[in-house]
Write an enzyme that holds these catalytic residues in place. Sequence first.
Site, PDB file in Angstrom:
ATOM      1  N   CYS A 107      23.228  -5.996   6.597  1.00  0.00           N
ATOM      2  CA  CYS A 107      24.475  -5.951   5.838  1.00  0.00           C
ATOM      3  C   CYS A 107      24.217  -6.493   4.430  1.00  0.00           C
ATOM      4  CB  CYS A 107      25.539  -6.786   6.557  1.00  0.00           C
ATOM      5  SG  CYS A 107      27.079  -6.878   5.631  1.00  0.00           S
ATOM      6  N   HIS A 112       6.221  -4.052   4.797  1.00  0.00           N
ATOM      7  CA  HIS A 112       7.284  -3.335   4.082  1.00  0.00           C
ATOM      8  C   HIS A 112       8.546  -3.206   4.922  1.00  0.00           C
ATOM      9  CE1 HIS A 112       4.174  -1.335   1.146  1.00  0.00           C
ATOM     10  NE2 HIS A 112       4.305  -2.626   0.983  1.00  0.00           N
ATOM     11  N   ASN A 125     -10.689   6.362   5.938  1.00  0.00           N
ATOM     12  CA  ASN A 125      -9.753   7.253   5.253  1.00  0.00           C
ATOM     13  C   ASN A 125     -10.298   8.678   5.290  1.00  0.00           C
ATOM     14  OD1 ASN A 125      -8.006   8.533   3.160  1.00  0.00           O
ATOM     15  ND2 ASN A 125      -7.435   6.415   2.719  1.00  0.00           N
ATOM     16  N   GLN A 184       1.677  -1.408   6.250  1.00  0.00           N
ATOM     17  CA  GLN A 184       2.660  -1.059   5.211  1.00  0.00           C
ATOM     18  C   GLN A 184       3.672  -0.069   5.777  1.00  0.00           C
ATOM     19  OE1 GLN A 184       0.455  -0.296   1.215  1.00  0.00           O
ATOM     20  NE2 GLN A 184      -0.997   0.082   2.833  1.00  0.00           N
ATOM     21  N   ASN A 185       3.445   0.375   7.010  1.00  0.00           N
ATOM     22  CA  ASN A 185       4.305   1.407   7.586  1.00  0.00           C
ATOM     23  C   ASN A 185       5.593   0.798   8.120  1.00  0.00           C
ATOM     24  OD1 ASN A 185       2.205   3.032   6.978  1.00  0.00           O
ATOM     25  ND2 ASN A 185       1.428   3.216   9.066  1.00  0.00           N
ATOM     26  N   THR A 199      -4.801   4.229   3.937  1.00  0.00           N
ATOM     27  CA  THR A 199      -3.935   3.833   2.817  1.00  0.00           C
ATOM     28  C   THR A 199      -4.587   4.237   1.504  1.00  0.00           C
ATOM     29  OG1 THR A 199      -2.833   2.000   1.685  1.00  0.00           O
ATOM     30  CG2 THR A 199      -4.827   1.446   2.936  1.00  0.00           C
TER      31      THR A 199
END
Length: 263
Positions: A143, A135, A229, A117-118, A204
């Site tokens: 543009c 992501h 984690n 997700q980084n 996460t």
Amino acid sequence: MQPLLIHAGVAMAAAMHEVADLLANAKHVVVMTGAGVSAESGIPTFRDALEGLWSTYSPQQLATPEAFARDPELVSRWYDERRMAVLKCKPNPGHYALAKMESSMSAAGREFTLLTQNVDGLHVRAGSERVVELHGSLTTWRCTETGRTYRDLPEPFDEYPPVSEDGGLLRPGVVWFGEALPATAMRAATMALRECDLYVAVGTSGVVYPAAGFVHEAARSGAKTVEVNLEDTPLTQDFGVTLRGKSGDLLPELAQESCGVSL
Ligand code: OAD
């Protein structure tokens, strides 16, 4: 107090062996990372308090198409500061351990897919090859008029909002709240989750979907599931095994024990 501490240490060592064993025997490992894996590189996580100029803005306020439409200067300046900050950071032992595990498993004919997700690009800089950036990326901008993407950008931009050669505003190539994830990344993630027999979520908080739901998709495919984690998350009880600690400490240890690779 001491017997309890000893008990926790023994339980942690047993869990580490269990996960190393799973890694050593899995045919297709999917690792999914979040901001915690880059914390030891000096990049603040989303749920950490942001410092300085940006402490009064929450990412949720700035990371939307509406925010960009309302104030493109503010949003592009914020993302450019983040881009400049991550370019100064280096991958940490957690990133390198994942890259080493991938090359070791690939050499042994096993599959390793890294979903992240980084948007900081540190997995790629550490040498990971099969990386799915769910992501998007801070270092690619596009543009808003033509959709053309730009990678070779001034560091930092000379003006905000930056303007592309095509004349439209440039926006960061990241996924904003309310936007769909890139279709190719989602397809790759869905395939990997269907095929994997081991799913490991690292650093996460498990509150942003669809990534938060990957543990359930992997479990439905019959995969074993592991959470790495610093602390419990809302999804902790859904994982088969949990490891508590810093990814920069735990991942190198797991890489060594499961694949025999050292950093
Ligand atoms: P968060 O900031 O929500 O969570 C970071 C997690 O990492 C927390 O659960 C921490 O306990 C853990 N953590 C911190 N340091 C760690 C370390 N050294 N080792 C292991 N764990 C550690 O970040 P994400 O879950 O990645 O989305 O956030 C998900 C998404 O929310 C982001 O991609 C972003 C954000 O809003 C978008 O911008 C679309």
